[in-house]
Design an enzyme around this catalytic site. Structure first.
Site, PDB file in Angstrom:
ATOM      1  N   SER A 150     -11.673   1.888 -45.233  1.00 20.73           N
ATOM      2  CA  SER A 150     -10.462   1.206 -44.795  1.00 20.73           C
ATOM      3  C   SER A 150      -9.525   2.129 -44.004  1.00 20.73           C
ATOM      4  CB  SER A 150      -9.779   0.596 -46.019  1.00 20.73           C
ATOM      5  OG  SER A 150      -8.736  -0.261 -45.669  1.00 20.73           O
ATOM      6  N   ASP A 161     -12.580  10.059 -32.507  1.00 17.85           N
ATOM      7  CA  ASP A 161     -12.596   9.430 -31.183  1.00 17.85           C
ATOM      8  C   ASP A 161     -11.738  10.166 -30.162  1.00 17.85           C
ATOM      9  OD1 ASP A 161     -14.285   7.543 -32.242  1.00 17.85           O
ATOM     10  OD2 ASP A 161     -12.804   5.914 -32.236  1.00 17.85           O
ATOM     11  N   LYS A 175     -16.213  -0.096 -43.606  1.00 18.14           N
ATOM     12  CA  LYS A 175     -15.323  -1.248 -43.653  1.00 18.14           C
ATOM     13  C   LYS A 175     -14.771  -1.490 -42.266  1.00 18.14           C
ATOM     14  CE  LYS A 175     -12.202  -3.105 -47.034  1.00 18.14           C
ATOM     15  NZ  LYS A 175     -11.307  -2.834 -48.116  1.00 18.14           N
TER      16      LYS A 175
END
Length: 175
Positions: A150, A161, A175
């Site tokens: 989460s 990223d 998730k």
């Protein structure tokens, strides 16, 4: 039982709802032992603050920060700990997540200017949460595992990223 009402067979969520109440009020809980004996205990409700950020300096002057979950206090506690340690290792292993906004606020300390995460609702409306950090203070190693989920995945994913750090461990919960 809760306040004299039998809760046998009710779900955990139903029982928890009945136990919760205004701070300072009382609730009587009936308990049944394995031998069949019963007793009642009266509890006073109060707000429980769960500490979610722990930090320490490791050998070689490496700052280590562990976040166990993301709650209302996590961002404030993280910022204070980060300021003291300049943490280079962020441990998110077995962190089940928590509040989205708390995770986003933590990420704002660790990822450069730009998007952190976007959410699209059922109607197709998209909301993007972004960082305004001009420069990442230092590279960071993020520890993750299958229990990282989460909001913890949002933080670790944003770090990965944007290239502001590297992830180490095993695949996250997904998730």
């Amino acid at each position: 039982s809760i306040d004299g009402k039998d809760v046998t067979g009710e779900s955990l969520n139903e029982v928890v709802k009945k136990l919760r109440g205004k701070d300072g009020t009382q609730v009587t809980v009936g308990l049944k032992s394995a031998d069949g004996s019963t007793r009642e205990v009266t509890l006073t409700r109060s707000e429980i603050k769960v500490k979610s950020v722990y930090g320490r300096m490791e050998e070689g002057g490496i700052g280590y920060i562990r976040i166990t979950n993301f709650n209302e206090e996590t961002d404030r506690d993280f910022a204070a700990t980060l300021g003291k340690l300049q943490g280079e290792v962020l441990d998110l292993r077995d962190n089940p997540g928590g509040l989205l906004q708390s995770g986003v606020n933590v990420a704002k300390h660790l990822v450069p200017k730009g998007p952190i995460v976007s959410m699209t609702d059922k109607s197709g409306a998209t909301e993007t949460f972004s960082s305004e950090l001009e420069k990442v203070p230092f590279p960071i190693a993020v520890l993750v595992n299958h229990g990282t989920a989460s909001a913890a995945e949002i933080v670790s994913g944003a770090i990965q990223d944007t290239g502001s750090g590297k992830l180490f461990g095993t695949k996250t919960f997904g998730k």
